[in-house]
Scaffold this motif. Structure first.
Motif, short mmCIF file in Angstrom:
data_model
loop_
_atom_site.label_atom_id
_atom_site.label_comp_id
_atom_site.label_asym_id
_atom_site.label_seq_id
_atom_site.Cartn_x
_atom_site.Cartn_y
_atom_site.Cartn_z
N SER A 120 0.83 -1.21 0.00
CA SER A 120 0.00 0.00 0.00
C SER A 120 0.86 1.26 0.00
N HIS A 121 1.97 1.22 0.75
CA HIS A 121 2.89 2.37 0.79
C HIS A 121 3.47 2.66 -0.60
N ILE A 122 3.64 1.62 -1.41
CA ILE A 122 4.13 1.82 -2.78
C ILE A 122 3.01 2.37 -3.65
N CYS A 123 1.84 1.75 -3.54
CA CYS A 123 0.72 2.08 -4.43
C CYS A 123 0.21 3.52 -4.25
N VAL A 124 0.39 4.09 -3.04
CA VAL A 124 -0.14 5.43 -2.77
C VAL A 124 0.45 6.46 -3.73
N ASP A 125 1.64 6.18 -4.28
CA ASP A 125 2.27 7.15 -5.19
C ASP A 125 1.44 7.37 -6.45
N GLN A 126 0.57 6.40 -6.77
CA GLN A 126 -0.30 6.57 -7.94
C GLN A 126 -1.24 7.77 -7.77
N LEU A 127 -1.58 8.07 -6.52
CA LEU A 127 -2.49 9.20 -6.26
C LEU A 127 -1.79 10.53 -6.52
N GLU A 128 -0.47 10.51 -6.50
CA GLU A 128 0.31 11.74 -6.68
C GLU A 128 0.88 11.88 -8.08
N HIS A 129 1.45 10.76 -8.60
CA HIS A 129 2.20 10.85 -9.85
C HIS A 129 1.67 9.94 -10.96
N GLY A 130 0.45 9.42 -10.81
CA GLY A 130 -0.11 8.58 -11.85
C GLY A 130 0.36 7.13 -11.76
N PRO A 135 8.60 -2.66 -14.15
CA PRO A 135 8.61 -2.82 -12.69
C PRO A 135 8.89 -1.49 -11.95
N THR A 136 8.58 -1.47 -10.66
CA THR A 136 8.85 -0.34 -9.79
C THR A 136 9.86 -0.75 -8.72
N MET A 137 10.89 0.05 -8.53
CA MET A 137 11.82 -0.14 -7.41
C MET A 137 11.36 0.79 -6.30
N ALA A 138 11.16 0.24 -5.10
CA ALA A 138 10.67 1.05 -3.99
C ALA A 138 11.56 0.91 -2.76
N LEU A 139 11.87 2.04 -2.16
CA LEU A 139 12.57 2.07 -0.88
C LEU A 139 11.55 2.49 0.16
N LEU A 140 11.19 1.58 1.06
CA LEU A 140 10.21 1.89 2.10
C LEU A 140 10.92 2.04 3.43
N SER A 142 10.31 3.34 7.45
CA SER A 142 9.34 3.78 8.46
C SER A 142 9.81 3.33 9.84
N GLY A 143 8.93 3.48 10.82
CA GLY A 143 9.26 3.07 12.18
C GLY A 143 9.44 1.57 12.31
N GLY A 144 8.76 0.81 11.46
CA GLY A 144 8.84 -0.64 11.56
C GLY A 144 9.56 -1.32 10.41
N HIS A 145 9.81 -0.57 9.33
CA HIS A 145 10.35 -1.21 8.13
C HIS A 145 11.42 -0.37 7.45
N SER A 146 12.44 -1.03 6.95
CA SER A 146 13.40 -0.43 6.02
C SER A 146 13.60 -1.51 4.97
N SER A 147 12.98 -1.33 3.82
CA SER A 147 12.98 -2.40 2.81
C SER A 147 13.23 -1.85 1.41
N LEU A 148 13.92 -2.65 0.60
CA LEU A 148 14.06 -2.38 -0.83
C LEU A 148 13.24 -3.42 -1.55
N LEU A 149 12.26 -2.99 -2.34
CA LEU A 149 11.33 -3.91 -2.97
C LEU A 149 11.24 -3.66 -4.47
N LEU A 150 11.11 -4.74 -5.23
CA LEU A 150 10.94 -4.64 -6.68
C LEU A 150 9.59 -5.25 -7.04
N SER A 151 8.73 -4.44 -7.65
CA SER A 151 7.39 -4.91 -7.98
C SER A 151 7.11 -4.82 -9.47
N SER A 152 6.74 -5.95 -10.08
CA SER A 152 6.36 -5.93 -11.49
C SER A 152 4.85 -5.76 -11.64
#
Length: 368
Positions: A120-130, A135-140, A142-152
């Motif tokens: 959901s943290h990745i998908c929210v960017d669609q509301l801002e930038h379309g 694939p999307t490379m995402a760096l998440l 937060s207080g509970g997570h530090s993750s590098l994720l690749l989503s096709s």
């Protein structure tokens, strides 16, 4: 051009930690983003207390949903689905959100979508930038997570590239703020103090950046300990602690590692853009350094506005709308709240019931 009313209208509920978030989106357009925070109730404990968070969600849920519907100018009966964070997060807090989502979905005769907090943290960017590139490379971060994720495909395929092996970045910010007596939460206050400090004043360590270390994993525990010991040594010697320089040097150590590893992952995977999300993505220095390094590497940076980086219902609604648009199976009524839901599961369909579960209940609309 398609009528925007043909796009899915989805309400999202987020209760993974201390924010009761309710968002409403139509396709990739944000209509409402209502949040009730219990952060003040946790401040005196210096961190989030699960039981306090669960009770706060319980009290805030119905008023926050009502506020979101009013803000969006839509009726609950108009919704095409209800999305909810099924995990990961605090078990009791998640349970409040999942139970509320089931109640509303059942009463309205609408499909229920249990979605993953990180996706959901990745998908929210669609509301801002379309629409998200694939694939999307995402760096998440937060207080509970530090993750590098690749989503096709954000609805079905999220692959972990790297993650924190101990403290998440947000946790480290909170702990150093506590040592400096700056209060809770630590992220915003350290960011503020750091702006007036020298990031090169103290050479704090960069975790997991050696030649034999995991390329994409993070570690902030050693940094946290080094900063705490440096502060203790100053105090023991009767010297004044230069709070602004400590804040700036600590912050630089965190964002240096985060951005360096994220840009390297993009290069290694041949992805020409980077999305940064999660609460720490609101940090001004992280944004600035990421922009600088992405420009130098020919990578396009996508970062949602700060309010969409922290936990919110809009991000859950955004992923829910994507589930509806791509005709993904709805969740079944036995959807669990899973505190350790893996990021490889962007959504939890249940036991193959698909959308059929909507027809198991009365066609009468139970919601008045």
């Amino acid at each position: 051009m398609a009528d925007s009313r043909d796009e899915p209208l989805v309400l999202g509920i987020e209760t993974s930690c201390d924010e009761t978030g309710v968002g409403i989106v139509r396709g990739t357009t944000l209509l409402a983003d209502a949040v009730a925070s219990s952060v003040d109730e946790h401040a005196r404990f210096g961190g989030v207390v699960p039981e306090v968070a669960s009770r706060a969600h319980l009290e805030a849920m119905v008023p926050t949903i009502d506020r979101a519907l009013k803000e969006a100018g839509v009726s609950a009966r108009d919704l095409d689905g209800i999305a909810v964070t099924a995990g990961p997060g605090l078990a009791g807090a998640l349970l409040v959100g999942v139970s509320a989502a089931k109640a509303y979905a059942y009463a309205l005769g609408k499909p229920l979508y249990g979605v993953n907090h990180l996706a959901s943290h990745i998908c929210v960017d669609q509301l801002e930038h379309g629409a998200l590139p694939e694939p999307t490379m995402a760096l998440l971060v937060s207080g509970g997570h530090s993750s590098l994720l690749l989503s096709s495909d954000i609805t079905s395929d999220v692959r972990p590239m790297g993650a924190t092996i101990d403290d998440a970045a947000g946790e480290a910010f909170d702990k150093i703020a506590r040592v400096l007596n700056l209060g809770f939460p630590g992220g915003p206050v350290i960011d503020r103090y750091a702006r007036e400090g020298d990031p090169d004043a103290i050479a704090f360590p960069r975790g997991l950046t050696g030649p034999r270390d995991p390329v994409y994993d993070f570690s902030f525990s050693g940094l946290k300990t080094a900063v705490a010991r440096w502060i203790e040594a100053k105090r023991a010697a009767g010297e004044e602690v230069p709070v602004r320089d400590v804040a700036a040097s600590f912050q630089e150590a965190v964002v240096d590692v985060l951005t360096r590893k994220a840009v390297r992952a993009c290069k290694d995977e041949g992805v020409d853009h980077l999305m940064i999300g999660g609460g720490v993505a609101a940090n001004s220095r992280l944004r600035a350094l990421a922009q600088e390094r992405c420009e130098a590497a020919g990578i396009r940076l996508r970062v949602p506005r700060p309010k969409l980086c922290t936990d919110n219902g809009a991000m859950v609604a955004a992923l829910g709308a994507e589930m509806v648009a791509r005709n993904r199976a709805a969740s079944s009524w036995d959807l669990p709240a899973d505190s350790s839901l893996p990021v490889t599961e962007p959504h939890v369909p249940g036991h193959g019931h698909g959308h059929d579960h909507v027809h198991e209940i009365s066609k009468e609309n139970l919601y008045s």
